[in-house]
Design a protein around this motif. Structure first.
Motif, mmCIF file in Angstrom:
data_model
loop_
_atom_site.group_PDB
_atom_site.id
_atom_site.type_symbol
_atom_site.label_atom_id
_atom_site.label_comp_id
_atom_site.label_asym_id
_atom_site.label_seq_id
_atom_site.Cartn_x
_atom_site.Cartn_y
_atom_site.Cartn_z
ATOM 1 N N GLU A 1 0.837 -1.205 0.000
ATOM 2 C CA GLU A 1 0.000 0.000 0.000
ATOM 3 C C GLU A 1 0.871 1.254 0.000
ATOM 4 O O GLU A 1 0.589 2.214 -0.713
ATOM 5 N N ALA A 2 1.916 1.240 0.817
ATOM 6 C CA ALA A 2 2.818 2.397 0.872
ATOM 7 C C ALA A 2 3.425 2.684 -0.500
ATOM 8 O O ALA A 2 3.552 3.841 -0.922
ATOM 9 N N LEU A 3 3.771 1.626 -1.213
ATOM 10 C CA LEU A 3 4.348 1.790 -2.550
ATOM 11 C C LEU A 3 3.324 2.267 -3.571
ATOM 12 O O LEU A 3 3.698 2.750 -4.646
ATOM 13 N N SER A 4 2.058 2.156 -3.255
ATOM 14 C CA SER A 4 1.012 2.611 -4.175
ATOM 15 C C SER A 4 0.685 4.091 -3.988
ATOM 16 O O SER A 4 -0.105 4.657 -4.745
ATOM 17 N N LEU A 5 1.294 4.715 -2.978
ATOM 18 C CA LEU A 5 0.971 6.100 -2.642
ATOM 19 C C LEU A 5 1.958 7.074 -3.289
ATOM 20 O O LEU A 5 3.166 6.989 -3.067
ATOM 21 N N GLU A 6 1.433 7.996 -4.064
ATOM 22 C CA GLU A 6 2.261 8.996 -4.745
ATOM 23 C C GLU A 6 3.092 9.808 -3.752
ATOM 24 O O GLU A 6 4.252 10.122 -3.995
ATOM 25 N N LEU B 1 4.632 11.477 5.371
ATOM 26 C CA LEU B 1 4.650 12.078 4.036
ATOM 27 C C LEU B 1 3.231 12.288 3.506
ATOM 28 O O LEU B 1 2.929 13.329 2.915
ATOM 29 N N VAL B 2 2.378 11.290 3.723
ATOM 30 C CA VAL B 2 1.001 11.366 3.216
ATOM 31 C C VAL B 2 0.205 12.431 3.962
ATOM 32 O O VAL B 2 -0.543 13.213 3.367
ATOM 33 N N ARG B 3 0.365 12.476 5.280
ATOM 34 C CA ARG B 3 -0.443 13.388 6.087
ATOM 35 C C ARG B 3 0.118 14.805 6.164
ATOM 36 O O ARG B 3 -0.525 15.704 6.706
ATOM 37 N N ALA B 4 1.307 15.001 5.582
ATOM 38 C CA ALA B 4 1.944 16.319 5.636
ATOM 39 C C ALA B 4 1.126 17.392 4.933
ATOM 40 O O ALA B 4 1.213 18.578 5.257
ATOM 41 N N LYS B 5 0.307 16.979 3.963
ATOM 42 C CA LYS B 5 -0.481 17.944 3.197
ATOM 43 C C LYS B 5 -1.755 18.372 3.917
ATOM 44 O O LYS B 5 -2.506 19.208 3.424
ATOM 45 N N VAL B 6 -1.998 17.779 5.105
ATOM 46 C CA VAL B 6 -3.205 18.093 5.870
ATOM 47 C C VAL B 6 -2.816 18.533 7.278
ATOM 48 O O VAL B 6 -1.930 17.956 7.892
ATOM 49 N N SER B 7 -3.489 19.545 7.774
ATOM 50 C CA SER B 7 -3.268 19.998 9.145
ATOM 51 C C SER B 7 -4.429 19.504 9.997
ATOM 52 O O SER B 7 -5.537 20.071 9.935
ATOM 53 N N PRO B 8 -4.218 18.427 10.763
ATOM 54 C CA PRO B 8 -5.303 17.871 11.574
ATOM 55 C C PRO B 8 -5.889 18.908 12.528
ATOM 56 O O PRO B 8 -5.160 19.672 13.159
ATOM 57 N N LYS B 9 -7.222 18.923 12.619
ATOM 58 C CA LYS B 9 -7.891 19.860 13.518
ATOM 59 C C LYS B 9 -8.036 19.297 14.917
ATOM 60 O O LYS B 9 -8.346 20.019 15.862
ATOM 61 N N ALA C 1 4.425 8.990 -1.119
ATOM 62 C CA ALA C 1 5.543 8.254 -0.522
ATOM 63 C C ALA C 1 6.693 8.049 -1.509
ATOM 64 O O ALA C 1 7.653 7.324 -1.212
ATOM 65 N N GLN C 2 6.619 8.684 -2.655
ATOM 66 C CA GLN C 2 7.658 8.544 -3.686
ATOM 67 C C GLN C 2 9.080 8.727 -3.148
ATOM 68 O O GLN C 2 9.985 7.976 -3.528
ATOM 69 N N PRO C 3 9.334 9.699 -2.263
ATOM 70 C CA PRO C 3 10.704 9.902 -1.772
ATOM 71 C C PRO C 3 11.333 8.680 -1.105
ATOM 72 O O PRO C 3 12.567 8.577 -1.047
ATOM 73 N N ILE C 4 10.515 7.754 -0.592
ATOM 74 C CA ILE C 4 11.086 6.572 0.077
ATOM 75 C C ILE C 4 10.697 5.272 -0.630
ATOM 76 O O ILE C 4 10.809 4.196 -0.048
ATOM 77 N N HIS C 5 10.237 5.374 -1.874
ATOM 78 C CA HIS C 5 9.840 4.168 -2.601
ATOM 79 C C HIS C 5 10.985 3.168 -2.743
ATOM 80 O O HIS C 5 10.768 1.956 -2.681
ATOM 81 N N ASN D 1 8.054 -1.030 10.354
ATOM 82 C CA ASN D 1 7.249 0.004 10.997
ATOM 83 C C ASN D 1 7.860 1.387 10.829
ATOM 84 O O ASN D 1 7.144 2.386 10.676
ATOM 85 N N ASP D 2 9.180 1.459 10.860
ATOM 86 C CA ASP D 2 9.854 2.748 10.660
ATOM 87 C C ASP D 2 9.500 3.332 9.291
ATOM 88 O O ASP D 2 9.204 4.529 9.168
ATOM 89 N N LEU D 3 9.497 2.493 8.275
ATOM 90 C CA LEU D 3 9.147 2.951 6.930
ATOM 91 C C LEU D 3 7.673 3.324 6.824
ATOM 92 O O LEU D 3 7.309 4.279 6.130
ATOM 93 N N LEU D 4 6.817 2.587 7.516
ATOM 94 C CA LEU D 4 5.391 2.899 7.482
ATOM 95 C C LEU D 4 5.103 4.215 8.194
ATOM 96 O O LEU D 4 4.230 4.984 7.777
#
Length: 279
Positions: free
Chosen positions: A122-127, A176-184, A129-133, A167-170
């Motif tokens: 799944e991680a490899l399917s995420l755009e 990386l995925v959540r960086a584009k969102v600021s959790p409320k 996460a490209q920096p750590i593919h 787990n470290d990679l996950l």
């Protein structure tokens, strides 16, 4: 979308149970105790009374009604068919009792390895996460290699040490995925949210790794781009909730929750048969 990402999206489908090619391993190898999830006690290595001679479950369509919600929420991630058809080359523990104990031990380890493979794919399917593919691909290949070892070598594996690396990679993927969102809403990892009143709450981009969401009211909540790895959704009410774009959510978690046809799921997951149909 890159060819690598397309390939890994396809691979995700491999990490689900194919009971037709398994010797009922989860119904034999695993123990469980009488509880809200299981109707009676069963020891490890003892076949469930509901397991038939053809390795099908005699109450499969009525598991929840018969008190086996734990079975509905379990996923071997494809480990059952791997152990049955690859590791033991189609040998059946009933026909060859001498291999039974070893087979059951291998299954429990294989389930962990396949779960890791599912998340890595799944991680490899995420755009995002490209920096750590490259790192993800390397560890995925190493994990896949471990699943093809002989039974003795699999039993001797230090699975916990390998899980730390995965787990470290996950975690890095999640960041990386959540960086584009600021959790409320700030939720501490693994927080106990048993029965929490979270109806309509904005949980977009939240870190819900390992959160105890048992019986939580999550109706119409926004869990897009949330990290849901290991979150306990047993009896969580997710009717009308939006989980599209959430990461590391499994079919087993969805199966253990209470939802309906207005619940929005990631495209790789399906609405369980026991959910309420609306309209």
């Amino acid at each position: 979308m890159s060819s690598q990402i397309k390939e890994n999206n396809t691979n995700l489908k491999k990490f689900s149970a194919d009971c037709e090619n398994c010797f009922g391993l989860c119904c034999v190898a695993l123990p469980y105790a009488k509880s809200a999830d299981f109707a009676f006690d069963k020891e490890a290595g003892t076949p469930c009374p509901n397991l038939q001679l053809d390795y099908r479950c005699g109450i499969h369509k009525n598991l929840r009604k018969e008190g086996f919600r734990g079975c509905v929420g379990y996923e071997c991630f494809g480990a059952g068919q791997k152990v049955s058809q690859v590791t033991f080359d189609g040998r059946d523990w009933r026909d060859d009792p001498a291999i039974a104990k070893e087979m059951f031990n291998v299954f429990q380890i294989m389930q962990q390895l396949h779960e890791m493979l599912c998340y890595l794919n799944e991680a490899l399917s995420l755009e995002d996460a490209q920096p750590i593919h490259k790192d993800l691909q390397s560890v995925l290949e190493e994990t896949e290699h471990l699943t093809h070892l002989n039974p003795k070598s699999i039993i001797e594996l230090n699975v916990q040490a390998h899980r730390v690396v995965v787990n470290d990679l996950l975690l890095r993927t999640s960041e990386l995925v959540r960086a584009k969102v600021s959790p409320k809403k700030d939720i501490r990892r693994g927080k106990d949210l048993f029965g929490a009143k979270l109806k309509g709450v904005d949980l977009k981009g939240a870190n819900l790794r390992g959160a105890l969401l048992i019986a939580a009211d999550l109706r119409k909540s926004d869990m897009r781009v949330a990290d849901l790895i290991g979150a306990d959704f047993r009896d969580a009410d997710i009717r009308g909730a939006d989980l599209t774009g959430s990461i590391f959510l499994t079919q087993a978690q969805v199966n253990s929750a209470l939802g309906d046809s207005t619940t929005k799921l990631p495209s790789a997951l399906r609405i369980p048969d026991h959910w309420i149909k609306v309209g």
